[in-house]
Enzyme design. Sequence first.
Site, PDB file in Angstrom:
ATOM      1  N   GLN A  15      -8.972  19.056  31.227  1.00 24.13           N
ATOM      2  CA  GLN A  15      -7.832  18.408  31.858  1.00 24.13           C
ATOM      3  C   GLN A  15      -7.492  19.026  33.204  1.00 24.13           C
ATOM      4  O   GLN A  15      -7.216  18.318  34.169  1.00 24.13           O
ATOM      5  CB  GLN A  15      -6.612  18.480  30.925  1.00 24.13           C
ATOM      6  CG  GLN A  15      -6.670  17.529  29.745  1.00 24.13           C
ATOM      7  CD  GLN A  15      -6.590  16.078  30.151  1.00 24.13           C
ATOM      8  OE1 GLN A  15      -5.908  15.726  31.109  1.00 24.13           O
ATOM      9  NE2 GLN A  15      -7.282  15.228  29.419  1.00 24.13           N
ATOM     10  N   GLU A  61      -2.931  14.344  14.800  1.00 26.31           N
ATOM     11  CA  GLU A  61      -4.030  15.285  14.591  1.00 26.31           C
ATOM     12  C   GLU A  61      -4.184  15.658  13.118  1.00 26.31           C
ATOM     13  O   GLU A  61      -5.285  15.654  12.561  1.00 26.31           O
ATOM     14  CB  GLU A  61      -3.774  16.568  15.395  1.00 26.31           C
ATOM     15  CG  GLU A  61      -3.826  16.402  16.892  1.00 26.31           C
ATOM     16  CD  GLU A  61      -3.346  17.640  17.636  1.00 26.31           C
ATOM     17  OE1 GLU A  61      -3.407  17.635  18.877  1.00 26.31           O
ATOM     18  OE2 GLU A  61      -2.895  18.605  16.985  1.00 26.31           O
ATOM     19  N   ASP A  63      -2.237  26.192  24.071  1.00 21.41           N
ATOM     20  CA  ASP A  63      -0.848  26.340  23.632  1.00 21.41           C
ATOM     21  C   ASP A  63      -0.452  27.776  23.344  1.00 21.41           C
ATOM     22  O   ASP A  63       0.622  28.233  23.740  1.00 21.41           O
ATOM     23  CB  ASP A  63      -0.614  25.517  22.348  1.00 21.41           C
ATOM     24  CG  ASP A  63      -0.582  24.022  22.596  1.00 21.41           C
ATOM     25  OD1 ASP A  63      -0.304  23.610  23.732  1.00 21.41           O
ATOM     26  OD2 ASP A  63      -0.837  23.265  21.637  1.00 21.41           O
ATOM     27  N   MET A  64      -1.312  28.500  22.633  1.00 19.58           N
ATOM     28  CA  MET A  64      -0.924  29.804  22.119  1.00 19.58           C
ATOM     29  C   MET A  64      -0.864  30.910  23.167  1.00 19.58           C
ATOM     30  O   MET A  64      -0.392  32.009  22.877  1.00 19.58           O
ATOM     31  CB  MET A  64      -1.842  30.216  20.970  1.00 19.58           C
ATOM     32  CG  MET A  64      -1.643  29.411  19.705  1.00 19.58           C
ATOM     33  SD  MET A  64       0.018  29.609  18.963  1.00 19.58           S
ATOM     34  CE  MET A  64       0.812  28.079  19.446  1.00 19.58           C
ATOM     35  N   GLY A  83     -10.186  14.740  29.624  1.00 21.10           N
ATOM     36  CA  GLY A  83     -10.250  15.009  31.053  1.00 21.10           C
ATOM     37  C   GLY A  83     -11.374  14.279  31.756  1.00 21.10           C
ATOM     38  O   GLY A  83     -11.196  13.777  32.870  1.00 21.10           O
ATOM     39  N   GLU A 101     -23.897   7.069   5.520  1.00 18.72           N
ATOM     40  CA  GLU A 101     -22.897   6.094   5.075  1.00 18.72           C
ATOM     41  C   GLU A 101     -21.463   6.516   5.358  1.00 18.72           C
ATOM     42  O   GLU A 101     -20.616   5.663   5.631  1.00 18.72           O
ATOM     43  CB  GLU A 101     -23.067   5.812   3.571  1.00 18.72           C
ATOM     44  CG  GLU A 101     -24.382   5.129   3.220  1.00 18.72           C
ATOM     45  CD  GLU A 101     -24.596   3.812   3.964  1.00 18.72           C
ATOM     46  OE1 GLU A 101     -23.598   3.135   4.308  1.00 18.72           O
ATOM     47  OE2 GLU A 101     -25.766   3.460   4.204  1.00 18.72           O
ATOM     48  N   HIS A 128       1.590  18.993  27.100  1.00 20.39           N
ATOM     49  CA  HIS A 128       1.943  18.956  25.679  1.00 20.39           C
ATOM     50  C   HIS A 128       3.212  19.766  25.515  1.00 20.39           C
ATOM     51  O   HIS A 128       3.338  20.863  26.063  1.00 20.39           O
ATOM     52  CB  HIS A 128       0.802  19.561  24.850  1.00 20.39           C
ATOM     53  CG  HIS A 128       1.020  19.533  23.371  1.00 20.39           C
ATOM     54  ND1 HIS A 128       1.538  18.443  22.706  1.00 20.39           N
ATOM     55  CD2 HIS A 128       0.773  20.476  22.413  1.00 20.39           C
ATOM     56  CE1 HIS A 128       1.592  18.710  21.402  1.00 20.39           C
ATOM     57  NE2 HIS A 128       1.142  19.938  21.208  1.00 20.39           N
ATOM     58  N   ARG A 158      -7.839  33.978  37.171  1.00 18.78           N
ATOM     59  CA  ARG A 158      -7.992  35.416  37.366  1.00 18.78           C
ATOM     60  C   ARG A 158      -9.427  35.761  37.746  1.00 18.78           C
ATOM     61  O   ARG A 158     -10.365  35.452  37.006  1.00 18.78           O
ATOM     62  CB  ARG A 158      -7.572  36.164  36.099  1.00 18.78           C
ATOM     63  CG  ARG A 158      -6.093  36.047  35.793  1.00 18.78           C
ATOM     64  CD  ARG A 158      -5.777  36.567  34.417  1.00 18.78           C
ATOM     65  NE  ARG A 158      -6.538  35.831  33.413  1.00 18.78           N
ATOM     66  CZ  ARG A 158      -6.682  36.234  32.148  1.00 18.78           C
ATOM     67  NH1 ARG A 158      -6.134  37.369  31.757  1.00 18.78           N
ATOM     68  NH2 ARG A 158      -7.359  35.511  31.284  1.00 18.78           N
TER      69      ARG A 158
END
Length: 361
Positions: free
Chosen positions: A25, A194, A82-83, A133, A226, A107, A45
Amino acid sequence: MNTEINATTKALEGSRIAILGYGSQGRAHALNLRDSGLNVVIGLREGKDEPSLGQAKADGMHVVEPPEAVRGADLICVLTPDMIQAKLYADVIEPNMKKHAVLMFAHGFNVHYGTIKPRADIDVVLVAPKGPGALVRTEYEIGRGVPCLFGIHQDASGHAREKTLAYAAGIGGARAMLIETDFKEETESDLFGEQAVLCGGASELVRYGFETLVEAGYKPEIAYYEVMHELKLIVDLFYEGGLTKMLTFVSETAQYGDFTRGPRVIDASTKEKMRGVLKEIQDGTFAKEWTAEYAAGMPNYKKFKQADTSHQIEKVGAALRARMPWLQQNAAKPSAKLRVEIGEPVDHDVAQQSAAKTSAK
């Protein structure tokens, strides 16, 4: 619902936009914004954010250390896992962000659940493309766009909405459709999709279907085809035309089986369990559990993942897919995200190491 929202990039002309993170993204947003004539800087960085750093430089982006990217920026978009966002906000963003700047997320997890408590003097907003993205970028390049959700959590400047819409226009979302939401709705609906359907629900259904056939004596290779391989055919029909197109393109025999047997497998009790999953998302139970799991080094996560990746269906599938040359051209590419829609694919071990390195600085 008003989906006829027009937007241009005018409100961000002459502004400095900092993108933190250069994954699927991040790269798409940055390139689209730059091609829309906006001033973009990437915060990575040196020596620690490989291979993102190399990719950003190869793309000709202006890359600086994250604190430098944030300082003086009029809009900062956080496109990292996120974390690690809460620590990134505390260590890099909050002390360097100027008054009335815009803090943007794709988000709402950390803001909604309070692991990030933004300063009162900044705008806090959301723009979430409903596609991976790679699609955000390719649709932009051909003159179209991917629909975007947008929301305003905090408007300190009095201009948060127009800047948010300008950003959405810059990445191509205004060419398609803009849908207004808020951090609560986006976060809770995204997590539910999700957990109950897209990842959790679908993978459990596939695994149990495979086990049922194999335990009944059918060849594992046939069971794989299948219940997993052919799932793509159905999902593509859903994606392109919903239930109607799926029913148009499958046989009448398949349709009748759908109508009469599907509800015996997925029934009212399933819906009630889904309500339980949603309640844990709404009351913060899932967020607390996941945050604690991550902080503990993710022992359960790793155990669950190992169980999935070592399942018989994965061994059978790997052997069968090796005989499908049409899949090999994409073998080196990560699956598309699904965080805007399902979540950017993240190597959580790498993300933890990254967070640890940041902590040690």
